[in-house]
Design an enzyme around this catalytic site. Structure first.
Site, PDB file in Angstrom:
ATOM      1  CG  HIS A  50     -13.161  12.575   4.252  1.00 25.62           C
ATOM      2  ND1 HIS A  50     -12.427  13.701   3.937  1.00 25.62           N
ATOM      3  CD2 HIS A  50     -13.669  12.112   3.088  1.00 25.62           C
ATOM      4  CE1 HIS A  50     -12.489  13.912   2.631  1.00 25.62           C
ATOM      5  NE2 HIS A  50     -13.240  12.966   2.103  1.00 25.62           N
ATOM      6  CD  GLU A  52      -9.625  12.742   9.115  1.00 25.99           C
ATOM      7  OE1 GLU A  52      -8.419  12.778   8.877  1.00 25.99           O
ATOM      8  OE2 GLU A  52     -10.494  12.486   8.230  1.00 25.99           O
ATOM      9  CB  SER A  77      -2.379  15.297   6.195  1.00 23.60           C
ATOM     10  OG  SER A  77      -2.507  16.672   6.416  1.00 23.60           O
ATOM     11  CB  CYS A  79      -9.386  16.834   3.547  1.00 25.32           C
ATOM     12  SG  CYS A  79     -11.065  16.675   4.236  1.00 25.32           S
ATOM     13  CB  CYS A  82     -11.294  16.177   8.320  1.00 22.34           C
ATOM     14  SG  CYS A  82     -12.307  14.975   7.395  1.00 22.34           S
TER      15      CYS A  82
END
Length: 145
Positions: A50, A52, A77, A79, A82
């Site tokens: 992801h 992040e 936002s 998950c 992350c």
């Protein structure tokens, strides 16, 4: 526009241009970007990259005291995975571009002492809304639906 959120948006656009999911992230310490990344699950055939996670990986090894003064910017936002990394490393501030298309465990992260600010940026929303409409199966895969 915040220059750090803009850097995260630029990462999201880079990911989209590579055929991936348009989510970007940057890690900022003392007013400097120390890591940047974008969702590379498609590009790398990865189960965990992801935006992040890619950002943390690209930042390299940091000391605990560095994480404690860091701010994570993400176009979407974070998950559960992350957000778990945010908690693990003791990051105290997260700036979220938008949480309309997806909302991670923001309240839980806040309950653990993290300052989570949602900007509700129109460009972040537009990037995700367009992507989800064009590639719903890929989006569902990314969020584990």
């Amino acid at each position: 526009m915040d220059k750090f959120l803009q850097a995260a948006i630029d990462e999201a656009k880079l990911g989209l241009s590579e055929g991936g999911i348009p989510i970007g992230s940057v890690l900022v310490i003392d007013g400097e970007i120390v890591g940047r990344g974008h969702n590379r699950r498609v590009q790398n055939g990865s189960s965990i990259l992801h935006a992040e996670m890619d950002c943390f990986e690209n930042a390299g090894r940091l000391k605990a005291e560095d994480y404690k003064k860091a701010t994570l910017y993400s176009t979407l936002s974070p998950c559960d995975m992350c957000s778990g990394a945010v908690l693990l490393y003791g990051i105290k501030k997260v700036i979220v571009g938008e949480n309309r298309t997806f909302q991670g465990p923001e309240e839980y992260v806040r309950s653990r002492g993290v300052d989570v600010t949602v900007v509700d940026d129109k460009e972040c929303c537009q990037l995700m809304e367009s992507f989800i409409k064009a590639s719903p199966e890929l989006w569902d895969e990314d969020i584990g639906k």
